[in-house]
Design an enzyme around this catalytic site. Structure first.
Site, PDB file in Angstrom:
ATOM      1  N   TYR A 167     -79.081 -45.562  34.508  1.00  0.00           N
ATOM      2  CA  TYR A 167     -77.958 -46.135  35.090  1.00  0.00           C
ATOM      3  C   TYR A 167     -78.032 -47.270  35.991  1.00  0.00           C
ATOM      4  CZ  TYR A 167     -73.190 -46.138  36.999  1.00  0.00           C
ATOM      5  OH  TYR A 167     -71.959 -46.611  37.723  1.00  0.00           O
ATOM      6  N   ILE A 188     -61.605 -47.182  37.872  1.00  0.00           N
ATOM      7  CA  ILE A 188     -61.754 -48.523  38.887  1.00  0.00           C
ATOM      8  C   ILE A 188     -60.736 -49.552  37.766  1.00  0.00           C
ATOM      9  CG2 ILE A 188     -62.872 -50.375  39.637  1.00  0.00           C
ATOM     10  CD1 ILE A 188     -64.962 -48.142  40.479  1.00  0.00           C
TER      11      ILE A 188
END
Length: 180
Positions: A148, A14
């Site tokens: 996470y 990204i």
């Protein structure tokens, strides 16, 4: 005034896609990654005028040095993208403490440190934009990704609170949550 964008985690994924878009929009870019060679390759792919830096976002001294160097070479940063992140997927009962710490330090503390470093210049300029790259997992959770999820969920809360802190200084802070 020059348009300067720092993309932490800009060497792949990204971050690299964001860097390509920002280059097309006329920004001079600092591509920052842990691996300097990979960052240099990503910067070279964008054409001339872009620089690469090596930085571990989890280390405050690295972040401060990187901002000093990039502002010396490119000028004041007025756009910051935090796309650096790691995932060590595992059920919580099997997750090593050092893996928890590394995810929290990279995914959450790292963005806090880069935002803090960028704020100095942005407050002086009375303008700036920050985009923190979170994850849909930080919003909805996922089995095997509790740590996470916590790191990316924390990034959402941090980004919302920081946006309120600096809005009157004409600094925008947003968080995006890609995923399915």
């Amino acid at each position: 005034m020059d348009k300067v964008c720092a993309v932490f985690g800009g060497s792949r994924g990204i971050g690299r896609a964001v860097a390509q878009l920002m280059a097309q929009k006329g920004y001079r870019l600092a591509i920052i990654a842990r691996n300097l060679e990979v960052a240099k390759a990503a910067a070279a792919d964008l054409g001339g005028g872009h620089l690469a830096f090596s930085c571990d976002v989890a280390k405050e001294h690295d972040v401060q040095k990187t901002f000093e160097e990039l502002e010396k070479n490119l000028g004041p940063v007025n756009f910051l993208v935090n796309a650096a992140g790691i995932s060590r997927d595992s059920l919580l009962v099997r997750t090593k403490t050092e893996d928890m710490i590394s995810q929290l330090h990279t995914n959450l503390l790292g963005s806090m440190l880069t935002c803090k470093a960028a704020m100095k210049t942005m407050i002086q300029q009375q303008r700036g934009s920050i985009v923190n790259v979170g994850s849909i997992i930080g919003l909805k959770g996922n089995a095997g990704q509790s740590v996470y999820s916590a790191s990316k969920g924390g990034l959402v809360g941090f980004s919302r609170a920081l946006a309120k802190e600096v809005a009157r200084r004409k600094i925008r802070v947003n968080v995006v949550a890609p995923g399915q």
